[in-house]
Design a protein around this motif. Sequence first.
Motif, short mmCIF file in Angstrom:
data_model
loop_
_atom_site.label_atom_id
_atom_site.label_comp_id
_atom_site.label_asym_id
_atom_site.label_seq_id
_atom_site.Cartn_x
_atom_site.Cartn_y
_atom_site.Cartn_z
N GLY A 1 0.73 -1.14 -0.06
CA GLY A 1 0.15 -0.11 -0.05
C GLY A 1 0.81 1.17 0.06
O GLY A 1 1.37 1.73 0.93
N ASP B 1 1.87 -2.11 -4.55
CA ASP B 1 0.73 -1.50 -4.83
C ASP B 1 0.03 -1.65 -6.42
O ASP B 1 0.87 -1.67 -7.10
CB ASP B 1 0.78 0.04 -4.83
N ALA C 1 -2.65 -1.23 3.18
CA ALA C 1 -3.42 -1.26 1.88
C ALA C 1 -4.80 -1.07 2.30
O ALA C 1 -5.29 -0.19 2.83
CB ALA C 1 -3.02 -2.72 1.22
#
Length: 486
Positions: free
Chosen positions: A77, A100, A165
Amino acid sequence: MASRFFAKMERNLNGFFKKNLPGLHALVRDLSLWKIRTLRGPRVLRRFKKNLPLTDRADLGLLLKELHLNGDGVEIGVLNGYYSELLLTRSNLRTLHSVDPWKAFDTDAYDDKHNSPQQEQDDRYRFTQDRLKKFGSRSKIHRMMSAEAAKKFENNSLDFVYIDANHSYEAVKEDLELWWPKVRPGGVIAGHDYLDGQIPEGDFGVKSAVDEFMHKHNQPFSVIPVMWPTWYAVKKSLGGTCIATVLNDPFVEYFCVLLYSIKKHNPHFNLPVKILHSKKLSPLSKENQDRIRNLYPNVEFILVDEEPVKRFFLVTPIRLHPALLKLEIFNLRGYDRVIFLDSDMLCLGDLSNLFNLDVPFAACPAGKNRELKERLANGFHRRIGFNSGVMVIGKEHLDGRTYHALLTSPLKPCPTADQDILMRYFRWKKIYCLDHHYNYHAQFFWKGDEKDVKILHYAGKKPLEEPEEPRMKVWFEYQHAMKHET
């Protein structure tokens, strides 16, 4: 209001100096970073040792540095790369993998303010690339889902994982299950937004998922008490003893015979065995890994990075470059002791005393002077030359500091590779001298002193190279017995 005003003024001044006086701006930035790393770092470590929570997630990078966690890390993330940049700046991580997908999801399935349209996701990805390119090979960006990225890393291979995330309970739980095994004992796993509930920023279940997971694994953790809290934990040590070696394909037969001989003379032997190998210096095929696992299931194969030892290539004979990987043994954190055995050895006796030896560091004295070896045995001494074929490494040297010191030691000639580096490091430290029967050179095996030998070391010529030599006979006897029984 005043704090906002001064923050805005600081940003404007920073932008002005960066644009008009880049040299001065860079100098001030470097001085500020030096101050943070040299002054704030020790304070962060003191808070950690007192079991006090850190005060800012930015300090996690400093904590990694102070704990000598300098290997690979992963951030799941990334958004715009701000925290990746902060980690790379404040830590000494060799590589940070920024993971990501930068992908727009259905808002019904993913309720989060950062779940933006695809165009904005693409812009963030490009911005992250630009932001992190200054770190060169230390930064690797992976545009993929967390589950896909996790497959790229071996278990117990990462020093750091940061989860930031999807914040839903199910997603955080999945990320913890995926990445927890990847973190080595003594490594740090952490995450952002330790919150629960439906808030304007989205649906959060981080707190519940983390609490449940850590309770399940009996793992203590801490929380940084800020508006958007960060949780972090140092993965608990495993304790106990493990056996370790460095192995490549040509030496698999010798190691299999060694394992067989250990089990023969130590019927209750069930210690975990860690086998270090690498892609080029010490390759180990999947077939040979399966063969060893069939012989002894409690084994783990660890693919190590060759980069840290490459600096010694110029001062080490080429044929001994693989031996430099022995230094990686000091990075096997989480055990009370690690017992290193060269693969070209043969066990001829009970090793229970060796398995339970509680000392910081032990090895057998080097050389041919038997009287000197007997005089030094079972005592602590300084300035002793030793053979690194058998070593007992206590947890005092398994916390990362010794590993870091070995890898950053001065470049001096290393005609015996790792052995020279180790002896320089331990020169003024007290080491425990093992009885020389725990590392008995095979060339002296037929000279009247055979009954008390615990470990026979085939340094130099190996049994398969000179099968007719009398000293090789016992090795072939064990090999024959192993093949007959298995």
